[in-house]
Design an enzyme around this catalytic site. Structure first.
Site, PDB file in Angstrom:
ATOM      1  CG  HIS A   1      -9.986 -26.177  -6.801  1.00 31.83           C
ATOM      2  ND1 HIS A   1     -10.598 -24.970  -7.074  1.00 31.83           N
ATOM      3  CD2 HIS A   1      -9.125 -25.917  -5.789  1.00 31.83           C
ATOM      4  CE1 HIS A   1     -10.112 -24.019  -6.300  1.00 31.83           C
ATOM      5  NE2 HIS A   1      -9.212 -24.574  -5.493  1.00 31.83           N
TER       6      HIS A   1
ATOM      7  CB  CYS B   1      -0.960   0.002   1.199  1.00 31.44           C
ATOM      8  SG  CYS B   1      -0.159   0.223   2.796  1.00 31.44           S
TER       9      CYS B   1
END
Length: 608
Positions: A531, A369
């Site tokens: 999955h 950030c």
């Protein structure tokens, strides 16, 4: 132009933010022990002025020198700063911001000129004397020239601020502050501009309104509350309460910026809320004793002078209420605008939510950030905890977007910072997100990392690799026009098809359902990629993907999926197709065609 402003603002704040702890220590001493403090103490109060006049400016100059010239630059910056400190009778925080980088630059250029030219055995002598002589010269220049000039500049700035306060014009500052904040200039504004000005006011009055302008958590609270109450997008609505906690109590204001960017008209709300609070604080003479950093309600109230806690809290409440009242009708009229509609200027954020195809071994993931302390720390902590059960040994940490550590494999940042991230880490893979709390790109990154845990080493021969990739998606693995009443039913259908085609054994199907209970595999834009769990890697016989089309959609929580890709991966054999799916998600027309086509061959052609 915007990037230059951001870089300059970042440079200013980079000199102050590492020293915020020292500012807070000085602030507490001021709030507690001066004559108007909570516990007046004449002896302890004598610490206040030396810290403000000497310690803080020299720390700022030291840090500024280090940013430019490393450790030698830091020492030069401190020496140069003492000249302006002694050469002025005012607080020289801004003087430190000038002299520190100049000192770092001077010694850096000197080192470049003498590099390779110092006779053997004279290195220590020249290194020490160069800093001593050049530092002395800069200190003298600071004393006779920069100090007096900066004193005059400060007088003008203080007079300007006082003029705005006396004529109740300071609320107009909100018109510029709030738009600048959502461009990630919040730290630069607060710590590069308001902190130095506020320190001078505190030295005279024990408090300053300058500390209340940017750090007030009320305007952002009002925006988030409006989305929580009135947003028609389920994901945005459900993410708002978590964002409120992080913004209001954690002080990470960046968390509400995407909610503004998804509908820029919302900017009117924090602007109005901030202006109302500043007006209230101006007419009541309120102020804070030190910089509230981070901008949490806890820090904001902790910085309140004795007897003014309720006054300070009232201004936060006013900002929140006004911001909420302005934002509410805008959110209502915005329809189903979601966080995926947030934009970085004219760049759509939609392209950032596609699945990420990780290339090569991953050992370090950096969440970045602006300052490297707020939203990135939160994002890194959440993702680190999320992947911990996989035991992959991947280091997940945070940094400033401009100082990504060498050797970083993946950088995760928000869209407004992606250009700076690419410049800072040109060799790292970039994952651009919109919201650290709930973002499809983070879910996709996790899915790829989890696939690494379930996979095995792929065959070395290129011919074997090529052959396996051709068979990952076949015509028999594509079923169109499916129906299902629940996501569990859709996932079971995908798992059974993977088993039928020989990609997995039967135990993989319940592992897919178990995986869905942990974290949703819905990726956005009507696409899900279910999955198995990491524990089910032994159930995978070979890499394969199946695609089930549900034209009428099947609910995956708050959203419907029309395309369900069942995945079984060995190594990285399936990643090319995942990347292709990601590309398809960026093209709405092609994605729409996949959701409605009745031609299996067309699907094969589109997915390559």
């Amino acid at each position: 132009m915007k990037n230059k402003v951001q870089s300059f603002g970042k440079f200013l704040s980079s000199m102050v933010m590492p020293n915020i702890g020292a500012f807070i220590a000085w602030g507490f001493l001021t709030a507690l022990f001066i004559s108007t403090g909570w516990f007046p103490n004449d002896r302890l109060a004598t610490i206040v002025d030396p810290m403000l006049m000497y310690l803080l400016p020299i720390l700022v100059g030291y840090t500024g020198g280090k940013v430019v010239g490393g450790d030698r630059g830091a020492v030069m910056g401190a020496i140069a700063t003492i000249g302006v400190v002694v050469g002025s009778d005012q607080t020289m925080l801004i003087g430190g911001m000038i002299m520190g980088p100049i000192g770092g630059w001077v010694i850096k250029k000197f080192d470049e000129q003498v590099d390779g030219k110092i006779p053997a055995g004279f290195e220590m002598l020249i290194n020490n004397f160069s800093i001593g002589i050049l530092g002395m010269i800069l200190a003298i220049i600071g004393y006779y020239l920069i100090g007096p000039v900066m004193s005059a500049v400060l007088v003008v700035l203080e007079s300007g601020v006082q003029f705005l306060i006396d004529n109740t014009l300071l609320p107009l500052v909100a018109i510029f502050i709030e738009p600048a904040k959502v461009l990630f200039l919040n730290n630069a504004i607060n710590h590069g501009i308001f902190t130095p000005l506020g320190a001078e006011q505190v030295s005279e009055a024990g408090k300053s309104i300058m500390y209340m302008i940017e750090s007030n958590p009320g305007p952002g609270l009002g925006v988030l509350a409006a989305y929580w109450a009135f947003s028609q997008d389920k994901i945005t609505k459900s993410s708002a309460p978590g964002a409120i906690i992080i913004h209001f109590f954690g002080g990470i204001h960046e968390i509400y910026f995407p909610y503004v960017l998804m509908n820029p008209v919302i900017l009117l709300a924090p602007m109005a809320g901030s202006a109302a609070a500043i007006f209230f604080y101006s007419i009541t003479g309120a102020g804070l004793s030190f910089a509230a950093s981070p901008g949490s309600i806890i820090a904001f109230l902790a910085a309140a002078p004795r007897g003014e806690t309720l006054l300070v809290l009232a201004g936060v409440a006013i900002a929140a209420v006004v911001s909420f009242l302005v934002a509410a009708p805008i959110v209502k009229m915005g329809g189903k605008k979601s966080l995926d509609d947030a934009k970085d200027d004219v760049k759509s954020m939609k392209s950032t939510t596609a699945p990420v195809a990780i290339e090569g071994k991953v050992s370090q993931v950096i969440f970045a950030c602006d300052a490297g302390m707020g939203s990135s720390a939160m994002g890194a902590t959440k993702f680190r905890n999320r992947i911990a059960p996989l035991n992959l040994g991947i280091k997940v940490t945070n940094s400033s977007v401009d100082n990504v550590p060498a050797g970083t494999d993946i950088v995760v940042c928000q869209a407004a910072l992606q250009d700076r991230a690419r410049k800072s880490a040109p060799n790292a893979q970039l994952v651009v997100i919109n919201n650290f709390l709930a973002d499809p790109a983070l879910d996709a990154l996790f899915a790829q990392v989890e696939a690494m845990a379930t996979g095995e080493t792929a065959p070395a021969e290129e011919s074997v690799k090529a052959d396996s990739k051709k068979k990952i998606l076949i015509a028999d693995g594509i079923v169109l026009g499916c129906t299902a009443t629940t996501k569990e039913e859709a996932i079971q259908s995908a798992g059974k098809l993977l088993n039928k085609l020989g990609y997995v054994d039967a135990t993989y199907v319940p592992a897919m359902l178990e995986r869905e209970k942990t974290v949703s595999t819905y990726m956005g834009f009507g696409v899900a990629i279910p999955h198995g769990t990491a524990a089910a890697k032994d159930a995978v016989k070979k890499s394969g993907i199946v695609m089930l089309q549900f034209p009428n959609g099947v609910s995956f929580g708050d959203e419907d999926a029309q395309l369900v890709f069942g995945i079984a991966g060995v190594g990285d054999e399936h990643l090319d197709l995942l990347a292709k799916i990601g590309e398809m998600m960026e093209d709405e027309s092609n994605l729409s065609a996949l959701k409605t086509t009745t031609d299996v061959e067309k699907v094969l052609a589109m997915l390559g």
